[in-house]
Design an enzyme around this catalytic site. Structure first.
Site, PDB file in Angstrom:
ATOM      1  N   LYS A 105      -0.022  -5.397 -11.102  1.00 30.45           N
ATOM      2  CA  LYS A 105      -0.296  -4.611  -9.893  1.00 30.45           C
ATOM      3  C   LYS A 105      -0.104  -5.483  -8.664  1.00 30.45           C
ATOM      4  O   LYS A 105      -0.470  -6.662  -8.686  1.00 30.45           O
ATOM      5  CB  LYS A 105      -1.751  -4.104  -9.934  1.00 30.45           C
ATOM      6  CG  LYS A 105      -2.207  -3.423  -8.654  1.00 30.45           C
ATOM      7  CD  LYS A 105      -3.608  -2.859  -8.745  1.00 30.45           C
ATOM      8  CE  LYS A 105      -4.005  -2.222  -7.420  1.00 30.45           C
ATOM      9  NZ  LYS A 105      -5.338  -1.636  -7.447  1.00 30.45           N
ATOM     10  N   GLU A 118     -14.989   0.310   1.689  1.00 33.38           N
ATOM     11  CA  GLU A 118     -15.076  -0.613   0.549  1.00 33.38           C
ATOM     12  C   GLU A 118     -16.011  -1.798   0.758  1.00 33.38           C
ATOM     13  O   GLU A 118     -15.901  -2.528   1.742  1.00 33.38           O
ATOM     14  CB  GLU A 118     -13.659  -1.121   0.225  1.00 33.38           C
ATOM     15  CG  GLU A 118     -13.586  -1.924  -1.054  1.00 33.38           C
ATOM     16  CD  GLU A 118     -12.145  -2.099  -1.539  1.00 33.38           C
ATOM     17  OE1 GLU A 118     -11.252  -1.339  -1.113  1.00 33.38           O
ATOM     18  OE2 GLU A 118     -11.917  -3.002  -2.347  1.00 33.38           O
ATOM     19  N   GLU A 121      -4.752   1.937 -11.792  1.00 30.46           N
ATOM     20  CA  GLU A 121      -4.953   1.192 -10.545  1.00 30.46           C
ATOM     21  C   GLU A 121      -6.404   0.731 -10.429  1.00 30.46           C
ATOM     22  O   GLU A 121      -6.687  -0.399 -10.051  1.00 30.46           O
ATOM     23  CB  GLU A 121      -4.681   2.151  -9.379  1.00 30.46           C
ATOM     24  CG  GLU A 121      -3.507   1.812  -8.510  1.00 30.46           C
ATOM     25  CD  GLU A 121      -3.406   2.785  -7.353  1.00 30.46           C
ATOM     26  OE1 GLU A 121      -2.914   3.911  -7.589  1.00 30.46           O
ATOM     27  OE2 GLU A 121      -3.801   2.434  -6.229  1.00 30.46           O
ATOM     28  N   GLU A 126       0.511   8.070   0.888  1.00 35.51           N
ATOM     29  CA  GLU A 126      -0.848   7.521   0.743  1.00 35.51           C
ATOM     30  C   GLU A 126      -1.215   6.609   1.920  1.00 35.51           C
ATOM     31  O   GLU A 126      -2.318   6.700   2.469  1.00 35.51           O
ATOM     32  CB  GLU A 126      -0.956   6.770  -0.586  1.00 35.51           C
ATOM     33  CG  GLU A 126      -2.355   6.235  -0.837  1.00 35.51           C
ATOM     34  CD  GLU A 126      -2.546   5.678  -2.244  1.00 35.51           C
ATOM     35  OE1 GLU A 126      -2.075   6.298  -3.220  1.00 35.51           O
ATOM     36  OE2 GLU A 126      -3.189   4.622  -2.356  1.00 35.51           O
ATOM     37  N   LYS A 185      -4.137   7.020   4.799  1.00 35.31           N
ATOM     38  CA  LYS A 185      -5.144   5.989   5.080  1.00 35.31           C
ATOM     39  C   LYS A 185      -5.140   5.614   6.560  1.00 35.31           C
ATOM     40  O   LYS A 185      -6.191   5.479   7.176  1.00 35.31           O
ATOM     41  CB  LYS A 185      -4.887   4.751   4.224  1.00 35.31           C
ATOM     42  CG  LYS A 185      -5.295   4.946   2.763  1.00 35.31           C
ATOM     43  CD  LYS A 185      -4.777   3.800   1.915  1.00 35.31           C
ATOM     44  CE  LYS A 185      -5.217   3.944   0.469  1.00 35.31           C
ATOM     45  NZ  LYS A 185      -4.397   3.123  -0.444  1.00 35.31           N
TER      46      LYS A 185
END
Ligand SMILES: C=C(O[C@@H]1C=C(C(=O)O)C=C[C@H]1O)C(=O)O
Ligand SMILES: [Mg+2]
Length: 446
Positions: free
Chosen positions: A197, A247, A291, A423, A427
């Site tokens: 990743k 986060e 992910e 995406e 964001k």
């Protein structure tokens, strides 16, 4: 905020007393009798002192507005050494940012901006207090004098100005064709098993009709972007880095550690049923689960030897204004209270860099067409008892007439360049749409 000026007068009297001409540290703390007339961000915005830092915890219960620097630290280890050296000062808090490349000593870009503020105005629940720290490695007497001068520069709080900046032009780096190439390059490396990743990002530079007030912009974001940490470091009146991030990098409470794997994304929808359907899809999508699970693996590996009794909670959906995420909370017990160690182990996690970390970082350094600087680093505080840092995502650098917006996406086997572009658009929209929605045209003269 009459109470604050009354406290400052009291503080000034204390500082006017006899002080030794030697090294030392003293802290003064006063609780406010009632809620101040304006918010902490309004108060901070009015102050002419830099650096300024603002932080609000994502549950909204804790907030701090701090300004002026008694001393600054080049990295977390130095900051932690300072806290440990002064353990007898129980409420010593250091605030600020860690850059994405927090351990890069020889970068042109100052990698860390952690500092001990002169003044801290804080809230926990409905309790407010003001704290002032006097510290000198030479003369407390001189420092008390400097602090009194600093207090005189503080001004009354006032309402934030409206956001009057319009977007005149925008530029994406990489632009979509280069993004597509970058993704296919990353997918080739994943196929060749160089890594599983990599998180790739975009910087969008907006040119504005007039400079943006960073505090007003953050306040506008806080108003609508719920379940997020809100943070801002203002370096000068025209330069700041800020964001509203969902986060958590880590929360350390004594030796208890709380972290999380937040990765895997789908759009949000204003309609609850539609949003729920999208959330269901996310929970059952293989690529997004992969992910997220790669981040769980990374965090658990990175914590080995530093923490035990790790607990990974089941995946849940976090619904935000523009996107929804998969989240797995992780809890553990640290061998020792070591924030520099936590930062070193956890930043950057595979949610913002990739897995294995080193290979992913090398790919980013080599192919991402801009320097991340503070983006995807962390923002927060450290203290003896508790420390907390958010991952500096959904963030932007305010630079006078320019606003640089950052957004990235995790690339794994099965990623599609066009979907990943959508995406990152979603964001970035968390901050970008504030400029349109809050646009109030200047009143025409005459
Ligand atoms: C990299 C970013 O976000 C990260 C990447 C995510 C993803 O790819 O699904 C989700 C949450 C974040 O961990 C960003 O917002 O810039
Ligand atoms: Mg993603």
């Amino acid at each position: 905020m009459k109470q604050i000026s009354a406290i400052i007068e009291q503080l000034d009297t204390a500082l006017a007393g006899e002080w030794p001409d030697t090294a030392g540290i003293r802290q003064f703390s006063y609780s406010l009798q009632k809620q101040p007339d304006t918010g902490l961000l309004e108060w901070l915005s009015a102050q002419p002192c830099y650096p300024k830092f603002y932080w609000q915890q994502r549950d909204g219960n804790e907030e701090a507005a701090v300004c002026g620097d008694v001393c600054a630290f080049g990295n977390m280890s130095q900051a932690q050494a300072f806290i440990r050296e002064h353990q007898d000062v129980p409420d010593l808090h250091l605030w600020g940012l860690n850059a994405f490349n927090a351990d890069n000593d020889d970068a042109d870009f100052a990698a860390n901006a952690l500092f001990l503020p002169r003044i801290e105005l804080c809230r926990k629940g409905t309790t407010y207090w003001l704290r002032c720290t006097v510290f000198s490695s030479r003369s407390l007497r001189d420092e008390a004098r400097r602090t009194r001068l600093f207090l005189r520069s503080l001004v009354a709080s006032r309402d934030l100005p409206p956001i009057a900046s319009r977007v005149i032009q925008h530029q994406h780096l990489p632009a979509q064709p280069q993004w597509n190439e970058l993704i296919s390059q990353a997918l080739t490396c994943i196929e060749q098993q160089q890594f599983d990743k990599v998180v790739l990002a975009r910087k969008t530079t907006l040119t504005l009709s007039q400079p943006l007030n960073a505090c007003a912009f953050l306040a506008a974001s806080r108003e609508v972007n719920h379940h997020c940490y809100h943070f801002m470091l203002a370096f000068t009146p025209q330069q700041a880095f800020l964001g509203s991030s969902p986060e958590r990098l880590f929360l350390r409470d004594h030796t208890e550690l709380f972290t999380e794997a937040l990765a895997g994304t789908v759009a949000n929808h204003p309609d609850d049923d539609e949003a729920q359907a999208l959330g269901e899809w996310l929970l059952n999508d293989g690529k997004n689960q992969r992910e997220n699970l790669l981040v769980v693996d990374d965090i658990c590996q990175r914590l080995q030897g530093g923490a035990h009794s790790l607990d990974v909670m089941p995946a849940e959906i976090l619904r935000l204004r523009k996107v929804q995420h998969l989240r797995r909370s992780i809890h553990g017990e640290l061998a020792e209270a070591d924030d520099a160690g936590c930062l070193q182990r956890l930043q950057p996690t595979a949610a913002v860099a990739g897995l294995p970390r080193q290979a992913a970082r090398e790919f980013i350094a080599r192919y991402e067409p801009f320097d991340r600087q503070w983006y995807a680093g962390s923002a927060g505080y450290l203290s003896t008892e508790q420390s907390e840092f958010t991952v500096a995502l959904r963030s932007a650098a305010v630079k006078g007439y320019q606003l640089e917006l950052y957004a990235g996406a995790g690339i794994v086997a099965g990623s599609d360049a066009a979907q990943e572009w959508q995406e990152i658009e979603n964001k970035a929209a968390g901050l970008r749409t504030l400029l349109e929605e809050h646009y109030t045209p200047a009143v025409q003269a005459g």
